[in-house]
Design a protein around this motif. Structure first.
Motif, PDB file in Angstrom:
ATOM      1  N   UNK A   1      19.910  54.906  80.769  1.00  0.00           N
ATOM      2  CA  UNK A   1      19.400  54.542  82.092  1.00  0.00           C
ATOM      3  C   UNK A   1      19.287  53.032  82.240  1.00  0.00           C
ATOM      4  N   UNK A   2      18.896  52.351  81.164  1.00  0.00           N
ATOM      5  CA  UNK A   2      18.744  50.904  81.224  1.00  0.00           C
ATOM      6  C   UNK A   2      20.085  50.209  81.449  1.00  0.00           C
ATOM      7  N   UNK A   3      21.187  50.925  81.199  1.00  0.00           N
ATOM      8  CA  UNK A   3      22.521  50.351  81.347  1.00  0.00           C
ATOM      9  C   UNK A   3      23.293  50.987  82.499  1.00  0.00           C
ATOM     10  N   UNK A   4      22.632  51.821  83.273  1.00  0.00           N
ATOM     11  CA  UNK A   4      23.300  52.466  84.401  1.00  0.00           C
ATOM     12  C   UNK A   4      24.348  53.475  83.987  1.00  0.00           C
ATOM     13  N   UNK A   5      24.126  54.130  82.850  1.00  0.00           N
ATOM     14  CA  UNK A   5      25.090  55.089  82.305  1.00  0.00           C
ATOM     15  C   UNK A   5      24.573  56.499  82.536  1.00  0.00           C
ATOM     16  N   UNK A   6      25.443  57.381  83.005  1.00  0.00           N
ATOM     17  CA  UNK A   6      25.091  58.767  83.213  1.00  0.00           C
ATOM     18  C   UNK A   6      25.829  59.687  82.268  1.00  0.00           C
ATOM     19  N   UNK A   7      25.307  60.896  82.116  1.00  0.00           N
ATOM     20  CA  UNK A   7      25.932  61.873  81.237  1.00  0.00           C
ATOM     21  C   UNK A   7      27.375  62.131  81.676  1.00  0.00           C
ATOM     22  N   UNK A   8      28.324  62.060  80.729  1.00  0.00           N
ATOM     23  CA  UNK A   8      29.729  62.284  81.029  1.00  0.00           C
ATOM     24  C   UNK A   8      30.507  61.035  81.378  1.00  0.00           C
ATOM     25  N   UNK A   9      29.830  59.920  81.582  1.00  0.00           N
ATOM     26  CA  UNK A   9      30.542  58.677  81.877  1.00  0.00           C
ATOM     27  C   UNK A   9      31.394  58.254  80.684  1.00  0.00           C
ATOM     28  N   UNK A  10      32.413  57.459  80.954  1.00  0.00           N
ATOM     29  CA  UNK A  10      33.153  56.777  79.898  1.00  0.00           C
ATOM     30  C   UNK A  10      32.511  55.413  79.700  1.00  0.00           C
ATOM     31  N   UNK A  11      32.261  55.079  78.450  1.00  0.00           N
ATOM     32  CA  UNK A  11      31.594  53.820  78.125  1.00  0.00           C
ATOM     33  C   UNK A  11      32.486  52.973  77.240  1.00  0.00           C
ATOM     34  N   UNK A  12      32.149  51.702  77.213  1.00  0.00           N
ATOM     35  CA  UNK A  12      32.815  50.754  76.308  1.00  0.00           C
ATOM     36  C   UNK A  12      31.787  50.300  75.287  1.00  0.00           C
ATOM     37  N   UNK A  13      32.079  50.527  74.018  1.00  0.00           N
ATOM     38  CA  UNK A  13      31.256  50.037  72.921  1.00  0.00           C
ATOM     39  C   UNK A  13      31.940  48.793  72.372  1.00  0.00           C
ATOM     40  N   UNK A  14      31.178  47.733  72.125  1.00  0.00           N
ATOM     41  CA  UNK A  14      31.823  46.495  71.693  1.00  0.00           C
ATOM     42  C   UNK A  14      30.883  45.646  70.852  1.00  0.00           C
TER      43      UNK A  14
END
Length: 779
Positions: A668-681
Motif C-alpha cells: 500500500x505504501x508503494x501503490x501496489x495492488x494484488x496481481x500487479x506486475x512490479x519491478x524489483x531493483x
C-alpha cells in the motif's frame, strides 16, 4: 523376491523415478500421463511438470554451435548469451569438440578445465550427470578443476566438521520423523521446515512422510515454534507459533536465549561439562565479560525486532522439556552463515537434550527428503567417477570469482589458495544461471573462457551462453536405477519415451568423445547402458544375499519394476552412542566432543569467523535506496529451475511471470495492488514479477522464489532487466566468510515499484536464433 503389490504400478504404465518422487507413466491418446507411487501418502505435484515438458518447444533437438565461436575459434567473447547458433550433425560437432578438448589438454593441461555439474539432473544412479562428466574428464584428462560443497549448504558443510563432527551424522543419521512424532515436546525451527524442500531427495523418494509426522506430533501435544520471516515455512498441520524476526538475526536471538538460560540457572551444566569443550571461553563472551556487552534479551531485542520479554519467555519455555532445535539451509545461505549453524548447536547443548530420542540438534531437518529417515542396510548402485589426479578445486559458489580472477589468492577453510586459469568449462546437468548470484557478473565471467560446453535437454540461460550445445535426453527417455541411501525402494526406471529430436544420453556422448581422445575403453569398460545397470545392481544384490535376504537377479528386478530394501534400526545413530558413552564413542572433532570454542578455527585468525559462535552484523541491511529484505528461497513447483516450462510450474505464475509475496502494508505504501506486475531493483540489477499480498510475510520483507529462467529484455545491455522474475539478478556474489566461502544468495536488499510500462514478452522458453545453413558447418 521383495516387491510392491501390482496395484502400485497401474496397468499399462511403466515405473520411473525423479528427485521429487517415485511415479509411473504411460502415453494415453498421444499425451503423457503420470501417476504418483501408490504407497506415497503425500505425493509431490512436481511430477505434473513432465507431460507438458517432454515435447516442449524449449527442448533442444540438434547439436548447436555458437556462430562466433565457430567462425573465429576459441577465445574470450562477450557475445556469449547474445549470439545465434548453427546446427551441426553429431559426427561433425564431436570431431570439432574433440579437437578443442585435445588442444586445451595439450597446451594448458588438466588445470585449465573446470568440470561443472550440480548432480540434480536425474534421479538415476547411472545417468547421474555429475558422475558422467567427472568420469569422462578423469579418463580423458587425468583430472580437472572440481568444486566442493554445495550452494545449499556451503557454510554448514565446512563449519560442522570442525565443531560437531560428521556432516552426514548431523543430517542423515540423527533425529528421525518417527522420533519427533513420539517423543518431542518442542520443535524450535529456525527458518522452518517447509514441505516444498523436504518433498525432494537426491535419487528419489517413495514416501513423503513429513506432513504426517508433524501432524501426529502436534496431536500428541508437541509445540512447533517457527522463527523466520515467512509463516509458510511450516505446514498448517504443525499448528506452529510464528516468531517473525528480522532476517539474518537468528544468531543474536540464539545468543539471547542461551543468555537467559544461563542467567536463570536453567542450562544443563553437567551436559556441558561432559560433552563439550570451550564452554568457559564462550560463556565469558555470552555474559559480556570478554567485551563488555552481555548478549541478553535487551541487547537482542532491537537487532531481532522481537521484544525482550518475548525472548526471555521463549527461553524459559524451553527449559526442562524435550526440545529439538533445527536450522534450515536458508540461514547459512547469508552473510556469516556459519554462525547460526554453530550457535544453534550450542543452544541445544545448553538445553542438554542432544542424543535423546526426538531431542537435541538436527541441522537441516526438513531441508531435503532423505533427512530424518532410517538409512538403508544395503549399498545403493553407484557409478565410479574414477580418480581426479589433478586435485585442484574451488568452493562451488566461487565460480565467477575464479573465472574473473585467475591467479588471485583467496582464503578457504584455513588455507590460502589460488584461483586457476580456466580455459574450458564443461557443464552437464545443471544451470548456474539458477544457482549462482549476481547474474550480470556471471555473464561477464563466462565471457572470459575460451570454450563453454553444455549438455542440456532445453534452452536454459546456461545453454544460451555456451559455445557447444549438445542435446541430452530427459530422464523419461532413458533407462536407469533410482534409489536413495535413505529410501527403502529401489526403482527400475523404464524408458517411457523416445529421445526428443537427436538428443542422446550423456553416456553415449561421452563414449563417442572418449573415442576421439583414445580413452573409450577406459571410460566405457566395454559396457552398454543396460550392461552398466546390471553391473551396478550387482553390488546391491550381493549385499542382500550376504545378509540372507531375497536377492533377485537383475532381470527379475527389472521385470518387477520396484524392490523394497531393508533398513537399519532407528537407534539414534552416532549422537545417541556419543551421549551414552562419549569416551568410547567420541565425535570426529579434534577433541572428540562438541566444540563450543574451536582452537582450530581460532587458529585460522579469520575475523569473519572467530573461534566461537558470535554475532557479526551483516553489511547488506536495508537502506534508503534498498529498504526491503528480499528472501530468494527455493521454489515449490519445480526442483531448482528444472522444467520451469512444465505445466505445474507454469500454472503457478501470473501473467507469465514469477510471483513475489509481500505484506499488504508495504504494498500500500508503494501503490501496489494484488496481481500487479512490479519491478524489483538494486544496484546490481532488476527484474519483473507479479505480486501476491500476504500477511504471512513479515513487514519489511519481500519473497521471490528462485528458478524462473533468466530472461533479459535486451541481452545486448550490460545489466538488462529480467522480465521473467529471476531474483539472482539482485543477489550478492560474496562468500559467507573466509572460512567456508559459501553462497549468500538467500538474502539481499531491494526496492520495489509498480511497473507501469508496456509489459515485455516472456521469451525464456523460445529457442535462440539459428543459422541452419552455415558454410563452416557444411565443411
Amino acid at each position: 523376491m521383495s516387491k510392491l503389490p501390482p496395484a502400485a504400478i497401474p496397468e499399462g504404465f511403466k515405473p520411473h523415478s525423479s528427485h521429487w518422487g517415485v511415479f509411473s507413466a504411460a502415453w494415453r491418446d498421444g499425451k503423457l500421463t503420470v501417476a504418483p507411487h501408490g504407497g506415497d501418502p503425500d505425493p509431490n505435484g512436481i511430477i505434473d511438470n513432465f507431460p507438458e515438458a517432454i515435447r516442449h518447444k524449449a527442448r533442444i533437438a540438434k547439436p548447436m554451435v555458437r556462430r562466433g565461436w565457430l567462425e573465429r575459434g576459441p577465445g574470450p567473447d562477450r557475445r556469449r548469451g547474445r549470439d545465434e547458433y548453427v546446427e551441426m550433425e553429431w559426427d561433425a560437432v564431436l570431431d570439432l569438440l574433440g579437437a578443442e578438448l585435445i588442444r586445451v589438454r595439450d597446451k594448458h593441461g588438466a588445470g585449465a578445465v573446470f568440470g561443472g555439474s550440480y548432480g540434480w539432473s536425474s534421479a538415476g544412479r547411472f545417468h547421474h550427470a555429475q558422475s558422467q562428466v567427472h568420469r569422462f574428464l578423469n579418463f580423458a584428462y587425468g583430472g580437472y578443476v572440481a568444486s566442493v560443497n554445495s550452494y545449499s549448504s556451503g557454510a554448514a558443510s565446512v563449519i560442522i566438521p570442525h565443531t560437531f563432527g560428521g556432516y552426514e551424522d548431523m543430517t542423515k543419521h540423527n533425529v528421525t520423523w518417527d522420533q519427533i512424532a513420539e517423543h518431542t515436546d518442542v520443535v524450535l525451527a529456525f527458518g522452518g521446515m517447509a514441505l516444498k524442500n523436504s518433498m525432494v531427495a537426491g535419487g528419489g523418494i517413495s514416501q513423503h512422510v513429513e506432513r504426517g509426522a508433524m501432524q501426529r506430533a502436534r496431536a500428541r501435544g508437541c509445540d512447533f515454534l517457527l522463527v523466520g520471516p515467512l509463516r509458510s515455512d511450516l505446514p498448517e498441520e504443525a499448528g506452529a507459533e510464528w516468531i517473525a524476526n528480522i532476517p539474518n538475526t537468528d544468531t543474536a536471538l540464539m545468543l539471547a536465549l542461551t543468555h537467559t538460560l544461563v542467567a536463570d540457572g536453567l542450562h544443563d551444566r553437567a551436559f556441558l561439562d561432559r560433552y563439550t569443550v570451550g564452554w568457559p571461553v564462550f560463556e565469558r563472551y555470552l555474559m559480556g565479560e570478554a567485551d563488555g556487552q552481555a548478549k541478553d534479551a535487551d541487547w537482542a531485542a532491537p537487532i531481532t525486532g522481537l521484544s525482550a520479554d518475548a525472548i526471555r519467555a521463549l527461553a524459559r519455555r524451553l527449559a526442562g522439556r524435550r526440545v529439538l532445535v533445527t536450522v534450515a539451509h536458508a540461514l547459512q545461505r547469508a552473510e556469516h552463515g556459519e554462525q547460526p549453524v554453530w550457535m544453534a548447536g550450542v543452544l541445544a547443548a545448553a538445553l542438554g537434550q542432544i542424543g535423546l530420542p526426538g531431542g537435541g540438534y538436527a541441522y537441516a531437518l526438513g531441508a531435503i527428503g532423505y533427512y530424518g529417515r532410517r538409512s538403508n542396510a544395503v549399498p545403493s548402485p553407484t557409478l565410479s567417477q574414477g580418480r581426479n589426479r589433478h586435485g585442484n578445486y574451488i568452493p562451488v559458489a566461487r565460480i565467477a570469482d575464479m573465472l574473473l580472477n585467475p591467479g588471485k589468492e583467496y582464503r578457504y577453510n584455513g588455507q590460502t589458495r589460488t584461483y586457476p586459469d580456466i580455459r574450458l568449462v564443461y557443464w552437464a546437468g545443471g544451470n548456474p544461471f539458477h544457482h549462482h548470484q549476481d547474474l550480470n557478473r556471471l555473464r561477464r565471467a563466462f565471457a572470459q573462457v575460451d570454450t563453454l560446453v553444455v549438455h542440456e535437454l532445453a534452452w536454459t540461460a546456461t545453454a544460451r551462453h555456451a559455445d557447444v550445445v549438445l542435446p541430452a535426453t530427459m530422464t523419461l527417455e532413458r533407462e536407469d536405477i533410482g534409489c536413495s541411501s535413505h529410501d527403502p525402494l529401489l526403482v527400475a526406471m523404464h524408458r517411457v519415451a523416445e529421445p526428443f529430436g537427436q538428443a542422446r544420453d550423456d553416456y553415449d556422448i561421452f563414449a563417442d568423445l572418449s573415442e576421439r581422445m583414445d580413452t573409450r575403453d577406459a571410460f566405457t569398460e566395454g559396457r552398454t547402458t543396460r550392461e552398466w545397470l546390471a553391473h551396478l545392481y550387482e553390488r546391491t544384490r550381493e549385499s542382500l544375499a550376504a545378509q540372507g535376504l531375497p536377492a533377485p537377479s537383475f532381470e527379475e528386478f527389472w521385470e518387477a519394476g520396484h524392490m523394497a530394501l531393508p533398513q537399519n534400526p532407528d537407534d539414534g545413530g552416532p549422537w545417541r552412542a556419543f551421549r551414552e558413552d562419549p569416551v568410547a564413542n567420541p565425535l570426529p572433532t579434534p577433541s572428540g566432543r562438541i566444540e563450543v570454542f574451536s582452537e582450530t578455527i581460532a587458529g585460522f585468525n579469520e575475523p569473519s569467523c572467530p573461534g566461537h559462535p558470535a554475532w557479526l552484523p551483516p553489511e547488506d541491511v536495508p537502506r534508503a535506496e534498498a529498504p526491503l529484505h528480499l528472501v530468494a528461497n527455493q521454489p515449490a513447483t519445480r526442483l531448482h529451475s528444472q522444467l520451469d516450462f512444465g505445466g505445474h510450474s507454469i500454472a503457478s505464475k501470473h501473467r507469465g511471470r514469477e510471483v513475489a509475496a509481500m505484506h499488504p502494508d508495504d504494498a500500500a505504501a508503494r501503490g501496489i495492488g494484488d496481481g500487479d506486475v512490479i519491478r524489483l531493483f538494486n544496484a546490481r540489477g532488476a527484474c519483473l514479477a507479479a505480486i501476491r499480498l500476504s500477511d504471512g510475510v513479515k513487514q519489511g520483507v519481500i519473497q521471490l522464489q528462485t528458478g524462473a529462467w533468466y530472461d533479459p529484455a535486451d541481452p545486448e545491455e550490460e545489466t538488462p532487466l529480467c522480465v521473467h522474475g529471476n531474483p539472482n539478478v539482485l543477489t550478492r556474489d560474496v562468500g559467507t566468510s573466509a572460512l567456508a566461502q559459501g553462497c549468500t544468495g538467500q538474502l539481499t536488499t531491494v526496492e520495489v515499484e509498480r511497473f507501469t510500462g508496456n509489459l515485455p514478452p516472456i521469451r525464456a522458453f523460445d529457442p535462440p536464433g539459428a543459422a541452419v545453413h552455415h558454410p563452416v558447418a557444411a565443411e
